[in-house]
Enzyme design. Sequence first.
Site, PDB file in Angstrom:
ATOM      1  N   MET A  29       0.837  -1.199   0.000  1.00 45.00           N
ATOM      2  CA  MET A  29       0.000   0.000   0.000  1.00 45.00           C
ATOM      3  C   MET A  29       0.876   1.255   0.000  1.00 45.00           C
ATOM      4  O   MET A  29       0.420   2.343   0.363  1.00 45.00           O
ATOM      5  CB  MET A  29      -0.941  -0.011   1.207  1.00 45.00           C
ATOM      6  CG  MET A  29      -1.882  -1.214   1.167  1.00 45.00           C
ATOM      7  SD  MET A  29      -3.443  -0.941   1.995  1.00 45.00           S
ATOM      8  CE  MET A  29      -2.889  -0.702   3.654  1.00 45.00           C
ATOM      9  N   ALA A  31       4.019   3.927   0.998  1.00 48.01           N
ATOM     10  CA  ALA A  31       4.710   4.403   2.210  1.00 48.01           C
ATOM     11  C   ALA A  31       5.796   3.385   2.570  1.00 48.01           C
ATOM     12  O   ALA A  31       5.873   2.884   3.686  1.00 48.01           O
ATOM     13  CB  ALA A  31       3.736   4.629   3.366  1.00 48.01           C
ATOM     14  N   LEU A  32       6.597   3.093   1.571  1.00 47.04           N
ATOM     15  CA  LEU A  32       7.527   1.958   1.664  1.00 47.04           C
ATOM     16  C   LEU A  32       8.652   2.207   2.664  1.00 47.04           C
ATOM     17  O   LEU A  32       9.125   3.326   2.840  1.00 47.04           O
ATOM     18  CB  LEU A  32       8.123   1.668   0.282  1.00 47.04           C
ATOM     19  CG  LEU A  32       7.097   1.318  -0.804  1.00 47.04           C
ATOM     20  CD1 LEU A  32       7.815   0.995  -2.114  1.00 47.04           C
ATOM     21  CD2 LEU A  32       6.210   0.150  -0.393  1.00 47.04           C
ATOM     22  N   HIS A  33       9.054   1.125   3.330  1.00 45.34           N
ATOM     23  CA  HIS A  33      10.172   1.169   4.277  1.00 45.34           C
ATOM     24  C   HIS A  33      11.023  -0.081   4.052  1.00 45.34           C
ATOM     25  O   HIS A  33      10.728  -0.888   3.154  1.00 45.34           O
ATOM     26  CB  HIS A  33       9.656   1.258   5.713  1.00 45.34           C
ATOM     27  CG  HIS A  33       8.604   0.228   6.049  1.00 45.34           C
ATOM     28  ND1 HIS A  33       8.876  -1.111   6.139  1.00 45.34           N
ATOM     29  CD2 HIS A  33       7.265   0.363   6.278  1.00 45.34           C
ATOM     30  CE1 HIS A  33       7.772  -1.767   6.437  1.00 45.34           C
ATOM     31  NE2 HIS A  33       6.769  -0.907   6.514  1.00 45.34           N
ATOM     32  N   HIS A  36       9.343  -3.529   3.552  1.00 43.18           N
ATOM     33  CA  HIS A  36       8.861  -3.808   2.195  1.00 43.18           C
ATOM     34  C   HIS A  36      10.037  -4.189   1.289  1.00 43.18           C
ATOM     35  O   HIS A  36       9.956  -5.131   0.494  1.00 43.18           O
ATOM     36  CB  HIS A  36       8.192  -2.577   1.586  1.00 43.18           C
ATOM     37  CG  HIS A  36       6.944  -2.122   2.278  1.00 43.18           C
ATOM     38  ND1 HIS A  36       6.876  -0.951   2.985  1.00 43.18           N
ATOM     39  CD2 HIS A  36       5.718  -2.679   2.374  1.00 43.18           C
ATOM     40  CE1 HIS A  36       5.659  -0.784   3.472  1.00 43.18           C
ATOM     41  NE2 HIS A  36       4.927  -1.833   3.125  1.00 43.18           N
ATOM     42  N   GLY A 147       4.624 -10.377   4.134  1.00 42.46           N
ATOM     43  CA  GLY A 147       5.379 -10.353   5.380  1.00 42.46           C
ATOM     44  C   GLY A 147       4.696 -11.133   6.485  1.00 42.46           C
ATOM     45  O   GLY A 147       3.467 -11.093   6.621  1.00 42.46           O
ATOM     46  N   GLN A 153      -2.942 -12.357   7.900  1.00 48.01           N
ATOM     47  CA  GLN A 153      -3.176 -12.046   6.487  1.00 48.01           C
ATOM     48  C   GLN A 153      -2.489 -13.076   5.589  1.00 48.01           C
ATOM     49  O   GLN A 153      -3.071 -13.572   4.616  1.00 48.01           O
ATOM     50  CB  GLN A 153      -2.654 -10.638   6.202  1.00 48.01           C
ATOM     51  CG  GLN A 153      -2.551 -10.283   4.740  1.00 48.01           C
ATOM     52  CD  GLN A 153      -2.123  -8.846   4.534  1.00 48.01           C
ATOM     53  OE1 GLN A 153      -2.908  -7.933   4.693  1.00 48.01           O
ATOM     54  NE2 GLN A 153      -0.856  -8.634   4.190  1.00 48.01           N
ATOM     55  N   MET A 184       9.035  -2.902  11.722  1.00 49.07           N
ATOM     56  CA  MET A 184       8.854  -1.755  10.818  1.00 49.07           C
ATOM     57  C   MET A 184       7.433  -1.714  10.305  1.00 49.07           C
ATOM     58  O   MET A 184       6.838  -2.760   9.998  1.00 49.07           O
ATOM     59  CB  MET A 184       9.817  -1.872   9.651  1.00 49.07           C
ATOM     60  CG  MET A 184      11.205  -1.575  10.092  1.00 49.07           C
ATOM     61  SD  MET A 184      12.171  -0.932   8.748  1.00 49.07           S
ATOM     62  CE  MET A 184      13.727  -0.754   9.604  1.00 49.07           C
TER      63      MET A 184
HETATM   64  P1  AMP Z   1       1.493  -2.933   3.508  1.00 49.23           P
HETATM   65  O1  AMP Z   1       2.010  -1.930   2.537  1.00 49.23           O
HETATM   66  O2  AMP Z   1       1.530  -2.465   4.922  1.00 49.23           O
HETATM   67  O3  AMP Z   1       0.168  -3.505   3.090  1.00 49.23           O
HETATM   68  O4  AMP Z   1       2.515  -4.136   3.469  1.00 49.23           O
HETATM   69  C1  AMP Z   1       2.855  -4.773   2.269  1.00 49.23           C
HETATM   70  C2  AMP Z   1       3.574  -6.050   2.582  1.00 49.23           C
HETATM   71  O5  AMP Z   1       4.746  -5.771   3.324  1.00 49.23           O
HETATM   72  C3  AMP Z   1       2.721  -7.009   3.446  1.00 49.23           C
HETATM   73  O6  AMP Z   1       2.919  -8.328   2.968  1.00 49.23           O
HETATM   74  C4  AMP Z   1       3.314  -6.813   4.810  1.00 49.23           C
HETATM   75  O7  AMP Z   1       3.170  -7.952   5.649  1.00 49.23           O
HETATM   76  C5  AMP Z   1       4.771  -6.587   4.472  1.00 49.23           C
HETATM   77  N1  AMP Z   1       5.453  -5.906   5.577  1.00 49.23           N
HETATM   78  C6  AMP Z   1       5.083  -4.766   6.191  1.00 49.23           C
HETATM   79  N2  AMP Z   1       5.932  -4.475   7.205  1.00 49.23           N
HETATM   80  C7  AMP Z   1       6.849  -5.464   7.230  1.00 49.23           C
HETATM   81  C8  AMP Z   1       7.980  -5.758   8.054  1.00 49.23           C
HETATM   82  N3  AMP Z   1       8.331  -4.954   9.061  1.00 49.23           N
HETATM   83  N4  AMP Z   1       8.688  -6.869   7.800  1.00 49.23           N
HETATM   84  C9  AMP Z   1       8.326  -7.699   6.778  1.00 49.23           C
HETATM   85  N5  AMP Z   1       7.277  -7.488   5.967  1.00 49.23           N
HETATM   86  C10 AMP Z   1       6.543  -6.386   6.189  1.00 49.23           C
END
Ligand code: AMP
Length: 278
Positions: A29, A31-33, A36, A147, A153, A184
């Site tokens: 979604m 707001a990458l860190h 991701h 993740g 999920q 994160m």
């Molecule tokens: P999101 O953008 O929050 O929907 O996350 C996208 C993907 O990144 C999902 O599969 C999350 O589980 C994964 N993710 C988010 N934060 C982390 C993290 N700290 N470590 C590993 N995977 C992550």
Amino acid sequence: MLVFAKIKSVQQKIKSLKKGTSVGFVPTMGALHKGHLSLIEQAKRENDIVVVSIFVNPTQFNKKEDLVNYPKTIDSDLSLLKSVYCDLVFTPTAEEIYSNNIQSQLFNFDGLEHQMEGKFRDGHFDGVGTIVKRLFEIVTPHKAYFGEKDFQQLQIIKKMVQKNQIPVKVIGCDIFRENDGLAMSSRNERLTKEHRNAAPFIYKTLKQAKIEFGTKSALEIVDWVENEFKNQPLLELEYFEIADEETLQPIKNKNSAKNRAFIAVFAGKIRLIDNISL
Ligand code: AMP
């Protein structure tokens, strides 16, 4: 790196790839860190090309204010994606994905959806199932990376793939953490300084729970964790559960199944989740 906003163009590009080219997919979604990026790096190692989607999916938000306040950082997202050699980025609008009907399909995930997050986020997993199924249809990846940070999920997506016989291998990736242990998350940016300083207590408690699991019952550990959070004025525990990894059903005593501890905590207005394999 190619960026597409239209379904047709991303599909055409993927179709034009030579037969035998493996496609890895990382839905996000934005707001990458670094969490991701760790998924994308794993996908790069295991596939010929990597597709990342950036789409803030409206149907998985049960609170409108969370959707409105979700951080949008497309410029820095695209430069981070370039830095890890992402091949293709898909950035559709809500209209492109849902036409005029922004609604979830209803799913049956064999009860996985009623545990933990499901009790506090009404309709959330129907929204997640709807968007991931749609993205899988568009991108047709060989492997998709999620993740373990969002472990429930991950299990729900595996279930959806199995029940709908979607030809994709779903791969769970380790949780990427800050140096102080905080998992994160795009939400960490929204913590006040005070709450950010308090938040590492969450993982510290999970690690201690893992140690305690050697000698204590699940119920004793749940009690212990609930008490620990009573002494934390800046953190409000929403739930702590020890559950079977496959069924996500809470357990009372140790058993032969793989177990995992799950936690959700409010740090001020920001809701944080984490988990640890036991
Ligand atoms: P999101 O953008 O929050 O929907 O996350 C996208 C993907 O990144 C999902 O599969 C999350 O589980 C994964 N993710 C988010 N934060 C982390 C993290 N700290 N470590 C590993 N995977 C992550």
